[in-house]
Write a protein that holds these residues in place. Sequence first.
Motif, short mmCIF file in Angstrom:
data_model
loop_
_atom_site.label_atom_id
_atom_site.label_comp_id
_atom_site.label_asym_id
_atom_site.label_seq_id
_atom_site.Cartn_x
_atom_site.Cartn_y
_atom_site.Cartn_z
N VAL A 187 -52.88 11.67 87.36
CA VAL A 187 -52.99 13.07 87.59
C VAL A 187 -51.54 13.90 87.78
N ASN A 188 -51.68 15.11 87.75
CA ASN A 188 -50.33 15.76 87.99
C ASN A 188 -49.85 15.72 89.43
N ASN A 189 -48.56 16.29 89.67
CA ASN A 189 -48.09 16.21 90.76
C ASN A 189 -48.12 17.60 91.79
N ARG A 190 -49.32 18.20 91.62
CA ARG A 190 -49.31 19.51 92.40
C ARG A 190 -50.70 19.20 93.18
N PRO A 191 -50.27 19.06 94.52
CA PRO A 191 -51.42 18.67 95.24
C PRO A 191 -52.30 19.75 95.47
N GLU A 192 -51.93 20.93 95.56
CA GLU A 192 -52.63 22.21 95.68
C GLU A 192 -53.62 22.36 94.45
N ARG A 193 -53.37 21.69 93.22
CA ARG A 193 -54.09 21.83 92.05
C ARG A 193 -54.11 20.83 91.21
N VAL A 194 -54.80 19.81 91.78
CA VAL A 194 -54.58 18.78 91.10
C VAL A 194 -55.50 18.42 89.73
N ARG A 195 -55.00 18.20 88.67
CA ARG A 195 -55.54 18.12 87.36
C ARG A 195 -55.09 16.61 86.84
N ALA A 196 -56.15 16.36 85.92
CA ALA A 196 -55.98 14.95 85.17
C ALA A 196 -54.98 15.14 83.73
N LEU A 197 -54.35 14.24 83.43
CA LEU A 197 -53.23 14.57 82.57
C LEU A 197 -53.60 13.52 81.43
N PRO A 198 -53.72 14.13 80.27
CA PRO A 198 -54.33 13.24 79.09
C PRO A 198 -53.53 12.23 78.76
N GLU A 199 -52.19 12.06 79.07
CA GLU A 199 -51.32 10.89 78.93
C GLU A 199 -52.04 9.59 79.45
N GLY A 200 -53.12 9.88 80.44
CA GLY A 200 -53.68 8.52 81.00
C GLY A 200 -54.85 8.18 80.01
N TYR A 201 -55.23 8.80 79.09
CA TYR A 201 -56.42 8.74 78.10
C TYR A 201 -56.23 7.18 77.35
N ASP A 202 -55.16 7.09 77.03
CA ASP A 202 -54.98 5.81 76.12
C ASP A 202 -55.29 4.57 77.02
N ARG A 203 -54.69 4.42 78.05
CA ARG A 203 -55.14 3.54 78.90
C ARG A 203 -56.50 3.34 79.34
N LEU A 204 -56.93 4.62 79.80
CA LEU A 204 -58.43 4.43 80.25
C LEU A 204 -59.32 4.19 78.90
N GLU A 205 -58.96 4.22 77.70
CA GLU A 205 -59.68 3.95 76.75
C GLU A 205 -60.07 2.41 76.63
N LYS A 206 -59.03 1.62 77.04
CA LYS A 206 -59.36 0.23 77.26
C LYS A 206 -60.54 -0.15 78.00
N LEU A 207 -60.90 0.50 79.04
CA LEU A 207 -61.95 0.30 79.73
C LEU A 207 -63.06 -0.17 78.71
N LYS A 208 -63.13 0.42 77.54
CA LYS A 208 -64.51 -0.14 76.51
C LYS A 208 -64.50 -1.51 76.44
N ASP A 209 -63.04 -2.11 76.59
CA ASP A 209 -63.20 -3.45 75.92
C ASP A 209 -63.45 -4.60 77.31
N GLU A 210 -63.21 -3.93 78.61
CA GLU A 210 -63.86 -4.59 79.52
C GLU A 210 -65.04 -5.34 79.64
N PRO A 211 -65.17 -6.76 80.04
CA PRO A 211 -66.36 -7.35 80.08
C PRO A 211 -67.36 -6.70 80.99
N GLY A 212 -68.65 -6.69 80.74
CA GLY A 212 -69.70 -6.16 81.73
C GLY A 212 -69.77 -4.67 82.17
N ILE A 213 -70.46 -4.28 82.98
CA ILE A 213 -70.44 -3.13 83.37
C ILE A 213 -69.33 -2.62 84.20
N ILE A 214 -68.50 -1.55 84.23
CA ILE A 214 -67.70 -1.02 84.88
C ILE A 214 -68.18 -0.01 86.14
N VAL A 215 -67.51 -0.25 87.29
CA VAL A 215 -68.04 0.86 88.26
C VAL A 215 -66.85 1.19 88.69
#
Length: 456
Positions: free
Chosen positions: A150-178
């Motif tokens: 997320v960005n560093n604006r406490p009053e307006r927290v937004r997700a940063l697309p830069e994180g998407y590539d890492r998040l994508e790897k959740l696909k390859d994790e075994p089992g269900i992700i909670v």
Amino acid sequence: MKVCKFGGTSVASAEQIKKVANIVKSDPSRKIIVVSAPGKRFGEDEKVTDLLIKLAEAALNRQNVDNELENVVARYRSIAEGLGLGENISNIIEDDLRERLSTNLEDESLFTDAIKAAGEDNNAKLVAEYFNHIGLKAQYVCPKKAGLLVNNRPERVRALPEGYDRLEKLKDEPGIIVFPGFFGYTEDGTLRTFNRGGSDISGSIVAAAIRAELYENFTDVDSVFTANPTVVDQPVAIEKMTYREMRELAYAGFSVFHDEALMPAFLRSVPVCIKNTNNPEAPGTLIVRDRDHSAQPVIGIAADSGFSTLFVYKYLMNLEIGFGRCLLEILEDEEIPFEHTPSGIDNLSVIIRSKFLNEKNSERIVRRVKEELEVDDVHLRNTDYSMVVLVGEGMRHTTGLAARAASAISRTGANIEMINQGSSEVSLVFGVDKKDETKILKELYKEFFSKVVSYV
Ligand code: ASP
């Protein structure tokens, strides 16, 4: 692969979490499960997030926090017991809360965020534990490890697309992700929460990052309705709508889906389905890029109140270059966002949410507009206006809709203070007195929906 988000009421008790497990079990493509903190079990109940806010406040006031802490832990303990999980998980949760409480109190906002996030974080651990307990192979994943940036604006927290590539790897994790909703981390590892109801946003980000086939948002209603069911008796359900239509309705008070949650799904064209944990067989409402709007140009009617109008009149305003910018700059200086700017040749109104105004800044704004822009007239009507919004993709292709809406409103005897049709023509906004809101909504519903049986 689907991402499913379960809201507060869906995970409020052991009974509800059992329903969640059945939903997940019934479809192997439900791979990533995003959870809220336990919400209300009944009308007067308190959400765990609200209990956590009280806990944070007590700690920041340097009070004894035993009671507030116990209120939170007791909620998890009763869920764990109801799920037959034993004491270990409740102890883990209590230790986690104590650890968060022992952190630095100096930055109040950071401290409060860390305590608030404990609601979803611990719930995700608990749900993962239960899934494994019943033989559903699952793992809790921390948003920090997964890369929800997320960005560093406490009053307006937004997700940063830069994180998407890492998040994508959740696909390859075994089992269900909670995965816990509601918070992410800045580049330097600081925890930040989204605003209230923000688990919808987390779900949408994860769904976009893995390019899910569907983002299912489980809540406690069968679908999104064409009007607020507390105002209109048994409104028609919406089976399919576009992202833009949902955005407009969410803006004007349809709280079933967080208005900031649409963007990630929209940008990657991930369809969103709003479904009911208590009735998962119901088809729900599907939110997609396009729909056939020939049969029903209007999809819904909503209203939100608490608006004020800054009215400005200056003779020959239309010839003055930069007038609008200078006016909006004054609001920018005051850190006030604006909602609509309906205008005439020599006048301009700026619609503002009244919560951003107080006696001091109101007086200052009026004075500055008068002095700096040398206007002939300016006043701030700080009364309670409502914005009644008619929403539908078919609006720009259908003639006579505005006329039908205006005559429906005139039948109620209410006065229309402002009309604004945005250039996208997905919505038509009527500014009216708050006291007329309900009767207008009922009359508009009669005009546009009384003969509609199902709305695809
Ligand atoms: N638990 C948070 C809230 O109550 C976030 C959420 O449920 O989406 O606002």
